[in-house]
Design a protein around this motif. Structure first.
Motif, PDB file in Angstrom:
ATOM      1  N   GLU A 198       0.819  -1.218   0.000  1.00 50.69           N
ATOM      2  CA  GLU A 198       0.000   0.000   0.000  1.00 50.69           C
ATOM      3  C   GLU A 198       0.847   1.261   0.000  1.00 50.69           C
ATOM      4  OE1 GLU A 198      -3.440   0.128   2.666  1.00 50.69           O
ATOM      5  OE2 GLU A 198      -3.169  -2.016   3.000  1.00 50.69           O
ATOM      6  N   ASP A 199       2.113   1.140   0.401  1.00 49.22           N
ATOM      7  CA  ASP A 199       3.026   2.287   0.391  1.00 49.22           C
ATOM      8  C   ASP A 199       3.863   2.334  -0.880  1.00 49.22           C
ATOM      9  OD1 ASP A 199       4.603   0.075   0.808  1.00 49.22           O
ATOM     10  OD2 ASP A 199       5.661   0.862   2.561  1.00 49.22           O
ATOM     11  N   GLY A 200       3.626   1.405  -1.826  1.00 53.30           N
ATOM     12  CA  GLY A 200       4.388   1.388  -3.066  1.00 53.30           C
ATOM     13  C   GLY A 200       5.646   0.550  -2.999  1.00 53.30           C
ATOM     14  N   HIS A 201       5.828  -0.201  -1.902  1.00 55.61           N
ATOM     15  CA  HIS A 201       7.025  -1.039  -1.830  1.00 55.61           C
ATOM     16  C   HIS A 201       6.812  -2.320  -2.632  1.00 55.61           C
ATOM     17  CE1 HIS A 201       5.194  -3.603   1.430  1.00 55.61           C
ATOM     18  NE2 HIS A 201       6.036  -4.508   0.951  1.00 55.61           N
ATOM     19  N   THR A 202       7.924  -2.945  -2.982  1.00 60.63           N
ATOM     20  CA  THR A 202       7.866  -4.256  -3.617  1.00 60.63           C
ATOM     21  C   THR A 202       9.056  -5.073  -3.142  1.00 60.63           C
ATOM     22  OG1 THR A 202       7.463  -5.422  -5.698  1.00 60.63           O
ATOM     23  CG2 THR A 202       9.200  -3.725  -5.711  1.00 60.63           C
ATOM     24  N   ALA A 203       8.940  -6.414  -3.229  1.00 54.21           N
ATOM     25  CA  ALA A 203       9.893  -7.291  -2.538  1.00 54.21           C
ATOM     26  C   ALA A 203       9.966  -6.765  -1.092  1.00 54.21           C
ATOM     27  CB  ALA A 203      11.235  -7.320  -3.248  1.00 54.21           C
ATOM     28  N   SER A 204      11.171  -6.536  -0.558  1.00 54.20           N
ATOM     29  CA  SER A 204      11.269  -5.878   0.750  1.00 54.20           C
ATOM     30  C   SER A 204      12.080  -4.604   0.611  1.00 54.20           C
ATOM     31  CB  SER A 204      11.881  -6.811   1.799  1.00 54.20           C
ATOM     32  OG  SER A 204      10.912  -7.715   2.295  1.00 54.20           O
ATOM     33  N   ILE A 205      11.771  -3.853  -0.439  1.00 52.09           N
ATOM     34  CA  ILE A 205      12.397  -2.539  -0.638  1.00 52.09           C
ATOM     35  C   ILE A 205      11.312  -1.487  -0.425  1.00 52.09           C
ATOM     36  CG2 ILE A 205      13.661  -1.029  -2.200  1.00 52.09           C
ATOM     37  CD1 ILE A 205      14.685  -3.520  -3.615  1.00 52.09           C
ATOM     38  N   PHE A 206      11.496  -0.678   0.618  1.00 53.29           N
ATOM     39  CA  PHE A 206      10.489   0.281   1.034  1.00 53.29           C
ATOM     40  C   PHE A 206      10.854   1.694   0.579  1.00 53.29           C
ATOM     41  CE2 PHE A 206      10.603  -3.306   3.923  1.00 53.29           C
ATOM     42  CZ  PHE A 206       9.261  -3.674   3.968  1.00 53.29           C
ATOM     43  N   PRO A 207       9.860   2.597   0.474  1.00 48.02           N
ATOM     44  CA  PRO A 207      10.143   3.952   0.014  1.00 48.02           C
ATOM     45  C   PRO A 207      11.234   4.652   0.816  1.00 48.02           C
ATOM     46  CG  PRO A 207       7.785   3.574   0.005  1.00 48.02           C
ATOM     47  CD  PRO A 207       8.406   2.367   0.653  1.00 48.02           C
ATOM     48  N   GLU A 208      11.317   4.353   2.109  1.00 50.23           N
ATOM     49  CA  GLU A 208      12.332   4.977   2.954  1.00 50.23           C
ATOM     50  C   GLU A 208      13.745   4.476   2.641  1.00 50.23           C
ATOM     51  OE1 GLU A 208       8.395   4.839   5.119  1.00 50.23           O
ATOM     52  OE2 GLU A 208       9.586   3.453   3.902  1.00 50.23           O
ATOM     53  N   GLN A 209      13.848   3.369   1.890  1.00 53.97           N
ATOM     54  CA  GLN A 209      15.153   2.785   1.549  1.00 53.97           C
ATOM     55  C   GLN A 209      15.257   2.573   0.036  1.00 53.97           C
ATOM     56  OE1 GLN A 209      15.214  -0.799   4.088  1.00 53.97           O
ATOM     57  NE2 GLN A 209      13.883   0.387   5.415  1.00 53.97           N
ATOM     58  N   LEU A 210      14.766   3.552  -0.713  1.00 48.33           N
ATOM     59  CA  LEU A 210      14.712   3.425  -2.167  1.00 48.33           C
ATOM     60  C   LEU A 210      16.078   3.142  -2.769  1.00 48.33           C
ATOM     61  CD1 LEU A 210      12.982   3.617  -4.737  1.00 48.33           C
ATOM     62  CD2 LEU A 210      13.359   6.091  -4.714  1.00 48.33           C
ATOM     63  N   GLU A 211      17.129   3.617  -2.110  1.00 47.11           N
ATOM     64  CA  GLU A 211      18.488   3.406  -2.633  1.00 47.11           C
ATOM     65  C   GLU A 211      18.840   1.929  -2.751  1.00 47.11           C
ATOM     66  OE1 GLU A 211      18.846   3.454   1.822  1.00 47.11           O
ATOM     67  OE2 GLU A 211      17.802   4.687   0.330  1.00 47.11           O
ATOM     68  N   LEU A 212      18.191   1.072  -1.967  1.00 46.68           N
ATOM     69  CA  LEU A 212      18.469  -0.361  -2.039  1.00 46.68           C
ATOM     70  C   LEU A 212      18.087  -0.946  -3.395  1.00 46.68           C
ATOM     71  CD1 LEU A 212      17.342  -1.631   1.492  1.00 46.68           C
ATOM     72  CD2 LEU A 212      19.650  -1.031   0.713  1.00 46.68           C
ATOM     73  N   PHE A 213      17.072  -0.371  -4.022  1.00 50.20           N
ATOM     74  CA  PHE A 213      16.660  -0.864  -5.340  1.00 50.20           C
ATOM     75  C   PHE A 213      17.812  -0.739  -6.329  1.00 50.20           C
ATOM     76  CE2 PHE A 213      14.698  -1.019  -9.464  1.00 50.20           C
ATOM     77  CZ  PHE A 213      13.669  -1.932  -9.313  1.00 50.20           C
ATOM     78  N   PHE A 214      18.625   0.290  -6.181  1.00 45.70           N
ATOM     79  CA  PHE A 214      19.693   0.591  -7.132  1.00 45.70           C
ATOM     80  C   PHE A 214      21.062   0.109  -6.659  1.00 45.70           C
ATOM     81  CE2 PHE A 214      16.331   3.775  -7.398  1.00 45.70           C
ATOM     82  CZ  PHE A 214      15.915   3.580  -8.705  1.00 45.70           C
TER      83      PHE A 214
END
Length: 251
Positions: free
Chosen positions: A145-161
């Motif tokens: 509901e916050d737009g996260h996927t897998a276990s990457i959350f908006p507060e830790q967007l840098e983890l996606f990259f």
């Protein structure tokens, strides 16, 4: 501009039937000495899908040709009800004829900072390597509901990259540690599927599909596989805000 394929299902059984037919086609194309590799996700929607498959379709595909991994895992024991592995095992895997050696779980009971690199190496050993990065045939993802996927959350967007294949994340509210694939692996998959149900997800689906500026905050909006093959499997409620011109198929 996004070019996602969007399919809307009338009920969970039609979704399960579609999923099985898709897997049958893919497995038929696998060489005799090869496997179809898939990363599963956790959540209520996959649970309902797994239950439907194990009840009505478990004997329709050759499970020995599939290798199963996970897109993320909570740092708990595999017997814990919060475990994504536990959910998949108790609702699907224990009912199908899949060899134990074809199941590769993230070990949530281990120190996550040690388990993440271990799982990264396992992916290098077990998957095809494309441009130096492990490549799944299919990755299944959910949408928070916050737009996260897998276990990457908006507060830790840098983890996606991240340059890593797997990393440790922390749930922003519970502070529970997680292990998750990064965008480097997710976007290197041959195909990625978002599996989303419920009215509470409809706003995020709309914002991401329509590339609203607010969606830049959501890790899920950066899931855009290099193959170009991203499919949304939605129910009526989660798709209710989408313009019908965006939807490719109703089932």
């Amino acid at each position: 501009m996004r070019n996602d394929k969007i399919i809307v299902f009338d009920n969970i059984d039609s979704l399960a039937k579609y999923s099985i037919e898709y897997l049958k086609r893919e497995i038929n194309d696998v060489r005799k000495d090869d496997y179809f590799t898939i990363a599963l996700s956790g959540g209520a929607t996959p649970k309902n899908l797994f239950l439907s498959i194990s009840k009505d379709y478990k004997d329709e595909i050759d499970w020995s040709k599939i290798k199963i991994f996970w897109s993320d895992e909570r740092c708990v024991n595999p017997e814990d009800e919060q475990s994504n592995y536990n959910m998949a095992y108790n609702n699907l895997l224990k009912y199908v004829n899949i060899p134990e050696e074809n199941i590769f779980r993230m070990k949530g009971e281990e120190i996550p900072e040690v388990e993440a690199p271990r799982y990264s190496k396992l992916l290098l050993d077990e998957l095809k390597i494309i441009n130096g990065v492990p490549s799944f045939d299919l990755i299944m993802l959910g949408l928070g509901e916050d737009g996260h996927t897998a276990s990457i959350f908006p507060e830790q967007l840098e983890l996606f990259f991240s340059d890593q294949f797997c990393v440790t994340s922390i749930h922003p509210q519970t502070k529970q540690k997680r292990i998750t694939l990064t965008g480097k692996v997710i976007n290197n998959a041959a195909k990625v599927i978002f599996l989303v149900t419920g009215k509470n997800k409809s706003e995020k689906v709309y914002e991401i599909v329509n590339e609203n500026s607010i969606s830049e905050k959501y890790p899920a909006s950066y899931v855009q596989p290099d193959s170009g093959k991203l499919i949304w499997l939605l129910d009526k409620e989660s798709s209710q805000l989408l313009d019908k011109s965006k939807i490719n198929l109703f089932i």
